[in-house]
Design an enzyme around this catalytic site. Sequence first.
Site, PDB file in Angstrom:
ATOM      1  CG  HIS A 176      -1.464  -1.220   1.609  1.00  0.00           C
ATOM      2  ND1 HIS A 176      -2.804  -1.522   0.830  1.00  0.00           N
ATOM      3  CD2 HIS A 176      -1.228  -2.066   2.268  1.00  0.00           C
ATOM      4  CE1 HIS A 176      -3.197  -2.657   1.378  1.00  0.00           C
ATOM      5  NE2 HIS A 176      -2.366  -3.058   2.244  1.00  0.00           N
TER       6      HIS A 176
HETATM    7  C1  BDR Z   1      -1.902   0.079   6.017  1.00  0.00           C
HETATM    8  O1  BDR Z   1      -1.815  -0.543   7.151  1.00  0.00           O
HETATM    9  C2  BDR Z   1      -0.614  -0.837   7.533  1.00  0.00           C
HETATM   10  O2  BDR Z   1      -0.355  -2.040   8.222  1.00  0.00           O
HETATM   11  C3  BDR Z   1       0.176  -0.705   6.247  1.00  0.00           C
HETATM   12  O3  BDR Z   1       1.604  -0.328   6.577  1.00  0.00           O
HETATM   13  C4  BDR Z   1      -0.613   0.239   5.581  1.00  0.00           C
HETATM   14  O4  BDR Z   1      -0.132   1.556   5.742  1.00  0.00           O
HETATM   15  C5  BDR Z   1      -2.629  -0.553   5.130  1.00  0.00           C
HETATM   16  O5  BDR Z   1      -4.104  -0.760   5.600  1.00  0.00           O
END
Ligand code: BDR
Length: 331
Positions: free
Chosen positions: A241
């Site tokens: 992400h």
């Molecule tokens: C987000 O949650 C975190 O665990 C990841 O780093 C990302 O920023 C995705 O939902």
Amino acid sequence: MRVILDCDPGVDDTFALIWLTAAAHAGAHELECVTTTAGNVDADQCAKNAAWILSLCGLPIIPLAAGTPAPLEVDLTTTPETHGETGLGYATAPERHIEHDWEALWIDAIERGTDDLHLIVTGPATNLAVFAHAHPEHFARLKHITVMGGAVNYPGNTTPSAEWNFWVDPHAAADVFAMMPTPITLCSLGVTEQMLLTPERLEGVVAKLGSAPIAEQLEAITRFYFEFHDDVGEGYQAQIHDLLTVLIALGAVEHEHRVTTIDVEANSDLTRGTSVADLRGIWEREPNCRLVTNADIDAAWDAFAWACSIHARIAAGDVALEELRHLRADD
Ligand code: BDR
Ligand code: CA
């Protein structure tokens, strides 16, 4: 662009740092500072992790500070099952002293000008909300903010309707959208989940990194995250992400967006952290969001491959400093 990265590394935050450090080496962007939020692990551990990744990526001198230790109103929840006990999968960052005056770093960057300053948040929005409340005049000067968070008309990854960053600190997410003077670019799960790393692609990434120090750690960092995705039924692969968020923020990949109004539910147990977009304008409120609706994922992986080759060339010593200043994403 000059960049403030506010993050919670975190495996996918690590990939974002790998790209940003390469872009900084190449003179494509300037990394002003890195600050951390409490999220995947606590803010101090995130800062130790960020410091280590910066160092493995050849930029140990970037100003760094740990941010607010807990969400605005709810208790901190971390996610060892997703990113490991250390936040970096099966790897462990060395212990080190951590600075905490993150607000001074933000103020310093803002006072140098905001036309070319981009604040990118890849963890919970706690620091941004704290900053908005504590330093309204500086906050109001920010012109470019991109946030990874939310699941807009899309299933959540933490509850049926909520994404992790917004769920961890729902009051901060709600405040940020309520207080923002200019629309925030929002990279939510519907887009970021498309940035899928497979074990085969990781092999290619590690090979491309050559003798760069980060290459030796990346498999151990990422394997845990593959296993997590497998355990929750997503297959033995990983959603990256935060890397996609940084690439979108800095225009390194083509993307489309829709201007809309977002609100975040903070006070209900059932729908905590749920992001709601008023796509039909029913609320008749000012738009506060550029909701990213799709992005060129192939181009994003190409951009990451470029970053890996920058790190490899630096490690191999086959690139002179003067030449580095001219390496751009299209080289
Ligand atoms: C987000 O949650 C975190 O665990 C990841 O780093 C990302 O920023 C995705 O939902
Ligand atoms: Ca993150």
